[in-house]
Design a protein around this motif. Sequence first.
Motif, PDB file in Angstrom:
ATOM      1  N   GLY A 116       0.796  -1.224   0.000  1.00 36.06           N
ATOM      2  CA  GLY A 116       0.000   0.000   0.000  1.00 36.06           C
ATOM      3  C   GLY A 116       0.822   1.265   0.000  1.00 36.06           C
ATOM      4  O   GLY A 116       0.287   2.353  -0.215  1.00 36.06           O
ATOM      5  N   PRO A 175       1.201   2.441   5.152  1.00 33.14           N
ATOM      6  CA  PRO A 175      -0.173   2.561   5.645  1.00 33.14           C
ATOM      7  C   PRO A 175      -0.638   1.267   6.319  1.00 33.14           C
ATOM      8  O   PRO A 175      -0.182   0.176   5.968  1.00 33.14           O
ATOM      9  N   GLY A 213      -4.381  -0.658   7.791  1.00 36.14           N
ATOM     10  CA  GLY A 213      -5.829  -0.615   7.833  1.00 36.14           C
ATOM     11  C   GLY A 213      -6.344  -0.555   9.260  1.00 36.14           C
ATOM     12  O   GLY A 213      -5.569  -0.580  10.230  1.00 36.14           O
ATOM     13  N   PRO A 229      -3.549  -2.487   4.334  1.00 37.31           N
ATOM     14  CA  PRO A 229      -4.900  -2.189   3.851  1.00 37.31           C
ATOM     15  C   PRO A 229      -5.315  -3.127   2.719  1.00 37.31           C
ATOM     16  O   PRO A 229      -4.478  -3.635   1.971  1.00 37.31           O
ATOM     17  N   SER A 230      -6.607  -3.343   2.607  1.00 40.80           N
ATOM     18  CA  SER A 230      -7.117  -4.135   1.487  1.00 40.80           C
ATOM     19  C   SER A 230      -6.862  -3.390   0.182  1.00 40.80           C
ATOM     20  O   SER A 230      -6.591  -2.186   0.175  1.00 40.80           O
ATOM     21  N   ARG A 263      -9.031  -0.356  -0.252  1.00 38.72           N
ATOM     22  CA  ARG A 263      -8.568   0.815   0.502  1.00 38.72           C
ATOM     23  C   ARG A 263      -7.334   1.419  -0.161  1.00 38.72           C
ATOM     24  O   ARG A 263      -7.168   2.642  -0.192  1.00 38.72           O
ATOM     25  N   ARG A 264      -6.461   0.579  -0.685  1.00 38.05           N
ATOM     26  CA  ARG A 264      -5.266   1.090  -1.372  1.00 38.05           C
ATOM     27  C   ARG A 264      -5.655   1.898  -2.605  1.00 38.05           C
ATOM     28  O   ARG A 264      -5.066   2.949  -2.883  1.00 38.05           O
ATOM     29  N   ARG A 299      -7.095   5.209  -1.528  1.00 34.56           N
ATOM     30  CA  ARG A 299      -6.015   6.068  -1.029  1.00 34.56           C
ATOM     31  C   ARG A 299      -5.199   6.652  -2.185  1.00 34.56           C
ATOM     32  O   ARG A 299      -4.829   7.827  -2.174  1.00 34.56           O
ATOM     33  N   ARG A 357      -2.505  11.411   9.002  1.00 34.54           N
ATOM     34  CA  ARG A 357      -2.928  10.392   8.039  1.00 34.54           C
ATOM     35  C   ARG A 357      -3.299  11.007   6.702  1.00 34.54           C
ATOM     36  O   ARG A 357      -3.271  10.337   5.667  1.00 34.54           O
ATOM     37  N   GLY A 364      -5.848   9.188   3.667  1.00 35.86           N
ATOM     38  CA  GLY A 364      -5.974   8.251   4.773  1.00 35.86           C
ATOM     39  C   GLY A 364      -7.375   8.261   5.354  1.00 35.86           C
ATOM     40  O   GLY A 364      -7.929   7.210   5.710  1.00 35.86           O
ATOM     41  N   ALA A 400      -9.742   6.532   2.841  1.00 36.22           N
ATOM     42  CA  ALA A 400      -9.551   5.083   2.757  1.00 36.22           C
ATOM     43  C   ALA A 400      -9.671   4.392   4.104  1.00 36.22           C
ATOM     44  O   ALA A 400      -9.684   3.156   4.165  1.00 36.22           O
ATOM     45  N   VAL A 433      -7.385   4.498   6.636  1.00 35.41           N
ATOM     46  CA  VAL A 433      -6.098   3.919   7.011  1.00 35.41           C
ATOM     47  C   VAL A 433      -5.284   4.947   7.788  1.00 35.41           C
ATOM     48  O   VAL A 433      -5.541   6.153   7.722  1.00 35.41           O
TER      49      VAL A 433
END
Length: 379
Positions: free
Chosen positions: A280, A292, A294, A300-301, A304-305, A308, A348, A352, A355, A357
Motif C-alpha cells: 500500500g 499505511p 488498515g 490495507p485491502s 482501501r489502497r 487512497r 494520516r 488516509g 480510505a 487507514v
Amino acid sequence: MSVRVLPAFVAVVLGGLLATALLVPYVAVSFRRRGTLGAGHVMLAGAALVYGLALLAYVLLPLPHADAAFCTRDAWLVEPQLRPLQFLRDIRNEQAGSGFHALMASPAVQQVAFNVVLFLPFGALVRYLGKRSVILTTAAGAVVSLLIEVTQLTGIWGAYPCPYRLFDVDDLLANSAGAMLGALAAPLLRLVPGQRVTAPPSAPRPVTTRRRLLGMVCDVLVVQLTGSALVMGVSAVLLLAGVPFGGPGELDWPGAAGDVVGWWLPTVLFLFVVPLAGDGATIGQKVVLLRPLGPDGRAPSRRRRLVRATVGSGGILVLQGIGGVGSVLAFLLAVATVVAAWRTDGHRGLSGIAAGVQVVDNRSSVASTATADTARAEN
C-alpha cells in the motif's frame, strides 16, 4: 558577467538541477543511515554538490575560441610555470607603493589568495563529511589540484589545440595549502544546526507533517524524472534510427504519445500499480520509511489502497494530466492534501481519511507485526 562570477552562477544553477535529480536517492540513503533527514545534513550535502560543480566550472570556464591564432597570440600559456614560489618575485615586481593596502592590491597576491580560498571548502568538506585525517585531506587536495593543472596544461586533455589556462606550480602549492587550512577548520562544521541524531537508525521516528510532505514530493519527482528519462530515451532511439519526428508530415513525437510515455505511464505505475501490488505504500513513502495500515492493524485491502491512491498523489497527477478544469481540481486537491497532512490525527492525510487507514513508521512494532501477518497471509 565577469570571469569569476560566471562559474559560480553555472555551479548554482546546475547544482540546483542535479540536487533535484538526486533528492530521492539521497533521502532514502539518509533515512537508512541516520534514521532521519536533518536540515544540517541537507545543507552540507548541498554545499558539497555546488562546490564540486563550482570547482569544475572554474577549471573549464569561460571556454575561449582557441585556434592556431590564439595559440600564437597567447603563446605564454603554452609554457608551464615550474618555478616554486615565483609568486613572491611577482609580488615584489608588481607591487606599487608600500603598506598593507598596496600589498592587497597586487594581482599576484590576489591570485594566490584566490587559490587558497578556492580549496578551503574542499579541505573542510572532505575531512568532515569523508571523515579523513588532515594529512589525507591535504594529500587529496594536492592530487585534485594536480589534476586541474594537468587539465589546463593539456588543453582539457586535447580538446583544445593548446592550453588556454596557465599551468602554474604555485597554484598547486596554494591549493594544497587551502585544503590543509580547510581540513584544520573542519570541526567548525559541527556548528551547523540540524545534524544531531538522538536515536539509532533502526529506532522508529514520529510521523510528522514534514515527513509526509517529503514522501509526496519524492513521489512527484519519481514520476516526473522517470517520465522525462523515458521521453528522452525514446527520442534518442528515434534519432539514432534516423526517424524524422516533430515536423510537418513527420512522426508526431512527443505529442500525445509523449504524454502517455512521459506522464501517464509513470503515474499509473508508481502511484497505482506499486501500492496495489505491494503493501500500500508508494515509492515516496518507502523512501521516508512510512507505510499505511488498515483499521485492523494490517496492510490495507486493495480497495482501501485504490481509494487512497485516487484521493492522494495519484489523483492529483491524474487530474493534472487531464489539463483544463482538471488542473484547477488538481491544485485544489493538492492544497487540501497538504492541509490534511498537517491537521489530521496522526498526519494520516486526506487520502488516509477517505480510505480509513493510518500511516506509521516502517520500523515500529506495529508495522513489523503487520509485515509478518502479510507475509503469513501470502504464504
